[in-house]
Scaffold this motif. Structure first.
Motif, short mmCIF file in Angstrom:
data_model
loop_
_atom_site.label_atom_id
_atom_site.label_comp_id
_atom_site.label_asym_id
_atom_site.label_seq_id
_atom_site.Cartn_x
_atom_site.Cartn_y
_atom_site.Cartn_z
N ARG A 177 -37.15 -44.76 -80.19
CA ARG A 177 -38.50 -44.18 -80.24
C ARG A 177 -38.37 -42.69 -79.95
O ARG A 177 -37.89 -42.30 -78.88
N ILE A 178 -38.83 -41.90 -80.89
CA ILE A 178 -38.63 -40.43 -80.76
C ILE A 178 -39.75 -39.76 -79.99
O ILE A 178 -40.91 -40.07 -80.18
N ASP A 179 -39.37 -38.88 -79.07
CA ASP A 179 -40.25 -37.80 -78.64
C ASP A 179 -39.42 -36.55 -78.85
O ASP A 179 -38.48 -36.30 -78.08
N HIS A 180 -39.73 -35.79 -79.87
CA HIS A 180 -38.78 -34.72 -80.26
C HIS A 180 -38.60 -33.67 -79.15
O HIS A 180 -37.63 -32.94 -79.14
N TYR A 181 -39.54 -33.63 -78.18
CA TYR A 181 -39.35 -32.69 -77.07
C TYR A 181 -38.05 -32.95 -76.32
O TYR A 181 -37.42 -32.03 -75.83
N GLN A 241 -49.56 -37.51 -73.28
CA GLN A 241 -48.95 -38.84 -73.14
C GLN A 241 -47.44 -38.80 -73.41
O GLN A 241 -46.68 -39.55 -72.79
N ASN A 242 -47.03 -37.92 -74.28
CA ASN A 242 -45.62 -37.89 -74.64
C ASN A 242 -44.94 -36.64 -74.06
O ASN A 242 -44.22 -36.73 -73.06
N HIS A 243 -45.18 -35.48 -74.67
CA HIS A 243 -44.38 -34.31 -74.32
C HIS A 243 -44.54 -33.87 -72.85
O HIS A 243 -43.56 -33.65 -72.14
N LEU A 244 -45.80 -33.73 -72.39
CA LEU A 244 -45.96 -33.21 -71.03
C LEU A 244 -45.47 -34.22 -69.99
O LEU A 244 -44.84 -33.85 -69.00
N LEU A 245 -45.75 -35.50 -70.22
CA LEU A 245 -45.29 -36.48 -69.24
C LEU A 245 -43.77 -36.62 -69.25
O LEU A 245 -43.15 -36.90 -68.22
N GLN A 246 -43.14 -36.42 -70.40
CA GLN A 246 -41.67 -36.46 -70.43
C GLN A 246 -41.09 -35.30 -69.62
O GLN A 246 -40.14 -35.48 -68.87
N ILE A 247 -41.69 -34.12 -69.78
CA ILE A 247 -41.19 -32.97 -69.00
C ILE A 247 -41.42 -33.25 -67.51
O ILE A 247 -40.55 -33.02 -66.66
N LEU A 248 -42.62 -33.75 -67.19
CA LEU A 248 -42.91 -34.07 -65.79
C LEU A 248 -41.87 -35.03 -65.21
O LEU A 248 -41.37 -34.85 -64.10
N ALA A 249 -41.51 -36.05 -66.00
CA ALA A 249 -40.55 -37.04 -65.50
C ALA A 249 -39.20 -36.38 -65.21
O ALA A 249 -38.57 -36.68 -64.19
N LEU A 250 -38.76 -35.48 -66.08
CA LEU A 250 -37.46 -34.84 -65.87
C LEU A 250 -37.47 -33.92 -64.64
O LEU A 250 -36.47 -33.77 -63.95
N VAL A 269 -39.04 -44.01 -65.49
CA VAL A 269 -40.09 -45.04 -65.35
C VAL A 269 -40.63 -45.05 -63.92
O VAL A 269 -41.84 -45.18 -63.70
N LYS A 270 -39.75 -44.85 -62.94
CA LYS A 270 -40.22 -44.84 -61.55
C LYS A 270 -41.24 -43.72 -61.32
O LYS A 270 -42.20 -43.88 -60.59
N VAL A 271 -41.00 -42.57 -61.97
CA VAL A 271 -41.96 -41.46 -61.83
C VAL A 271 -43.31 -41.85 -62.44
O VAL A 271 -44.37 -41.66 -61.83
N PHE A 272 -43.29 -42.42 -63.64
CA PHE A 272 -44.56 -42.79 -64.29
C PHE A 272 -45.31 -43.81 -63.44
O PHE A 272 -46.53 -43.77 -63.33
N ARG A 273 -44.55 -44.73 -62.84
CA ARG A 273 -45.23 -45.76 -62.04
C ARG A 273 -45.78 -45.18 -60.74
O ARG A 273 -46.69 -45.74 -60.16
N ALA A 274 -45.21 -44.05 -60.30
CA ALA A 274 -45.69 -43.44 -59.05
C ALA A 274 -46.81 -42.42 -59.32
O ALA A 274 -47.37 -41.86 -58.37
N LEU A 275 -47.12 -42.17 -60.60
CA LEU A 275 -48.23 -41.25 -60.91
C LEU A 275 -49.52 -41.91 -60.44
O LEU A 275 -49.82 -43.04 -60.84
N PHE A 437 -34.07 -40.92 -76.13
CA PHE A 437 -35.15 -41.66 -76.80
C PHE A 437 -35.90 -42.46 -75.73
O PHE A 437 -35.38 -42.67 -74.63
N LEU A 438 -37.09 -42.89 -76.08
CA LEU A 438 -37.95 -43.53 -75.08
C LEU A 438 -37.76 -45.04 -75.06
O LEU A 438 -37.67 -45.66 -76.12
N ARG A 439 -37.72 -45.60 -73.87
CA ARG A 439 -37.65 -47.05 -73.77
C ARG A 439 -39.07 -47.61 -73.76
O ARG A 439 -40.02 -46.90 -73.39
N GLY A 440 -39.22 -48.87 -74.14
CA GLY A 440 -40.55 -49.46 -74.27
C GLY A 440 -41.36 -49.38 -72.99
O GLY A 440 -42.55 -49.02 -73.02
N ASP A 441 -40.76 -49.69 -71.83
CA ASP A 441 -41.55 -49.70 -70.59
C ASP A 441 -41.98 -48.29 -70.19
O ASP A 441 -43.04 -48.10 -69.59
N GLU A 442 -41.18 -47.29 -70.59
CA GLU A 442 -41.53 -45.90 -70.31
C GLU A 442 -42.83 -45.52 -71.04
O GLU A 442 -43.74 -44.92 -70.48
N VAL A 443 -42.86 -45.89 -72.32
CA VAL A 443 -44.02 -45.55 -73.14
C VAL A 443 -45.26 -46.26 -72.57
O VAL A 443 -46.34 -45.65 -72.46
N GLU A 444 -45.10 -47.50 -72.19
CA GLU A 444 -46.25 -48.24 -71.68
C GLU A 444 -46.74 -47.65 -70.36
O GLU A 444 -47.95 -47.51 -70.13
#
Ligand code: NAP
Length: 492
Positions: A177-181, A241-250, A269-275, A437-444
């Motif tokens: 699953r692509i997030d080109h960022y 949902q994609n680009h900004l949250l991916q940067i936030l996670a990193l 995924v741990k970061v997204f779950r702690a948001l 690339f994004l894993r399914g649980d990350e996207v969810e």
């Protein structure tokens, strides 16, 4: 004998193929970076010959790539097919086997779905029914992989349903699953910068960082017919949902055990779950949404754009004060913003470090330090680089202070052009490396955060502000800094 890889692009008559995929492949070809020889098979419902496809691509290429295209062109082949019709894939399957030569089962195949997202499920179902996805786990030869473009769902239920549908035909290790960022050199550098140096990591905590800003500011508005697509999406779903949250996670993740895909993705995924989910009663306080109006940069506002529904409430700007409930980040606001038709085009992360507890220079009327001495600015685009700021003493009598900077610019590395994100992502997909690339649980997990904001907007009468096209955004977004020193960065 080295077997070729086959890259099969579904939707090859479209914009993404001509503007991104073929130039990226060509750059990799020129650089000798492709892991094996490649055959590229373009597929769509349009009737055309391979020669006509090659000629169309050649005429759209930048002049610098035209020469290399002469050698590359014979690797391009056109097959007409409606890929949502199983019967039409049979013919494609035969062509792929014929091009592959004597042992087609040993040739790796990357199916790139440059198609509207509603076709992802039906197309993968047809590929499976035709036996075109079968391969052993971790196969070194004869692998079968599928790349899907964004958007991956429009909310949590649709993303979950799409994951379930695709994973009923594919293993997770086959699905890219692509997030080109994540393919951007400077986004990857966020990981290296943090985890390959020792001096930054001890500072990367709530004890030292007061707030973090993540900005993806764009000057483009609704050019051409883009309004019709955008009006159904908006800044929150299209960008946050994609680009900004991916940067936030990193920026926020804990150090991974390695750069292997699952080690990195587990930490994200741990970061997204702690948001922290933003409840409806706090939505107007913590999230600012807005639409551009006519202004210095554009003579019409969003509501006058072609394809935008009358009275549309779709946001072209959103700013969020997010909280991450982890030991490292508790109490540190993550201020995210993105918008169209803004004053400047730039993407950057700014870490605002805490101000000194007292001002020894005696310049301030209070104990508060008058300047924020220390920021770390990670410039993702343009002027890619890193800038530290700090205070130094003004030469002469007294203790006057002034700001100074230490900087690193990617241009200093002597690299004439930073590789495009798709160059790296195509290479990784051909190699089966899924870290970027994004894993399914990350996207969810990312959708879960976004859906709560949208539900809050629907449940309340949170205002939709306006801002003049060409301005830095709506003034109410400044209030998201409440309790912290500082305000939104103006950009480079
Ligand atoms: N363009 C970008 O910069 C960009 C950026 C990020 C993500 N994306 C995503 O990438 C995907 C493709 O975008 P795009 O801009 O290239 O779209 P596009 O220009 O609309 O191209 C899509 C192509 O799909 C083909 N197609 C449609 N139905 C088909 C079918 N049943 N069988 C075979 N081919 C079919 C169409 O060609 P025919 O009519 O000839 O069949 C069309 O040329 C979308 O998911 C988009 O969201 C694009």
């Amino acid at each position: 004998m080295v077997r070729p890889d086959q890259l099969i692009i579904f939707g090859a008559s479209g914009d993404l193929t001509a503007r991104k995929l073929i130039p990226a492949l060509l750059h990799n070809f020129v650089a000798g970076a492709l892991p094996r020889p490649i055959q590229v098979i373009g597929v769509s419902r349009s009737e055309r010959t391979s020669e006509a496809w090659r000629e169309g691509l050649r005429s759209s290429l930048p002049p610098a790539l035209a020469e290399a295209f002469v050698d590359f062109a014979p690797r391009l082949h056109w097959v007409r097919a409606d890929v949502a019709q199983r019967a039409q894939l049979q013919h494609l399957h035969e062509v792929l086997d014929r091009l592959a030569g004597p042992e087609p089962d040993t040739v790796g195949r990357l199916y790139y779905l440059a198609l509207a997202p509603q076709l992802f499920g039906p197309v993968v179902a047809c590929l499976d029914a035709e036996g075109m996805l079968t391969c052993a786990p971790d196969a070194q030869q004869g692998w079968r992989r599928v790349v899907v473009e964004k958007p991956f769902g429009t909310d949590l239920p649709s993303a979950r349903a799409l994951n379930q549908e695709l994973l009923s035909y594919l293993r997770e290790d086959q699905l890219f699953r692509i997030d080109h960022y994540l393919g951007k050199e400077t986004v990857q550098n966020l990981l290296s910068f943090r985890f390959q140096n020792t001096i930054f990591e001890p500072l990367w905590t709530r004890q030292h960082v007061e707030s973090v800003e993540i900005s993806v500011c764009e000057t483009v508005a609704m050019e051409g017919r883009r309004g019709a697509y955008y009006d159904g999406a908006g800044a929150l779903r299209d960008m946050v949902q994609n680009h900004l949250l991916q940067i936030l996670a990193l920026i926020a993740m804990e150090p991974p055990g390695s750069l292997q895909a699952d080690d990195v993705r587990n930490e994200k995924v741990k970061v997204f779950r702690a948001l922290r989910q933003i409840p409806a009663e706090q939505i107007a306080r913590d999230v600012v949404r807005a639409q551009y109006a006519a202004g210095p940069a554009r003579d019409r506002g969003y509501l006058e754009e072609e394809g935008v529904a009358p009275g549309s409430e779709t946001e072209t700007y959103v700013a969020i004060r997010a909280a991450i409930d982890t030991w490292r980040w508790s109490g540190v606001p993550f201020l995210l913003r993105t918008g169209k038709a803004l004053h400047k085009r730039f993407t950057e992360v700014v870490l605002n470090f805490r101000t000194p507890p007292i001002d020894l220079s005696g310049q301030a009327p209070t104990d508060a330090c008058p300047l924020r001495p220390n920021t770390l600015r990670l410039r993702i685009q343009p002027h890619e680089g890193v800038v530290w700021s700090f205070l130094v003493k003004e030469p002469g009598a007294g203790m006057e202070m002034r700001m100074a900077e230490l900087g690193f610019d990617y241009a200093d590395l002597g690299v004439s052009q930073i590789p495009d994100a798709y160059q790296r992502l195509l290479l990784d997909a051909l190699e089966g490396t899924s870290t970027l690339f994004l894993r399914g649980d990350e996207v969810e997990a990312a959708w879960s955060f976004i859906d709560t904001i949208r539900a809050g907007w629907e449940a309340t009468d949170a205002p939709i502000h306006t801002y003049p096209a060409g301005s830095p955004g709506p003034e109410p977004a400044d209030a998201l800094f409440h309790g912290c020193e500082g305000s939104w960065s103006y950009g480079p």
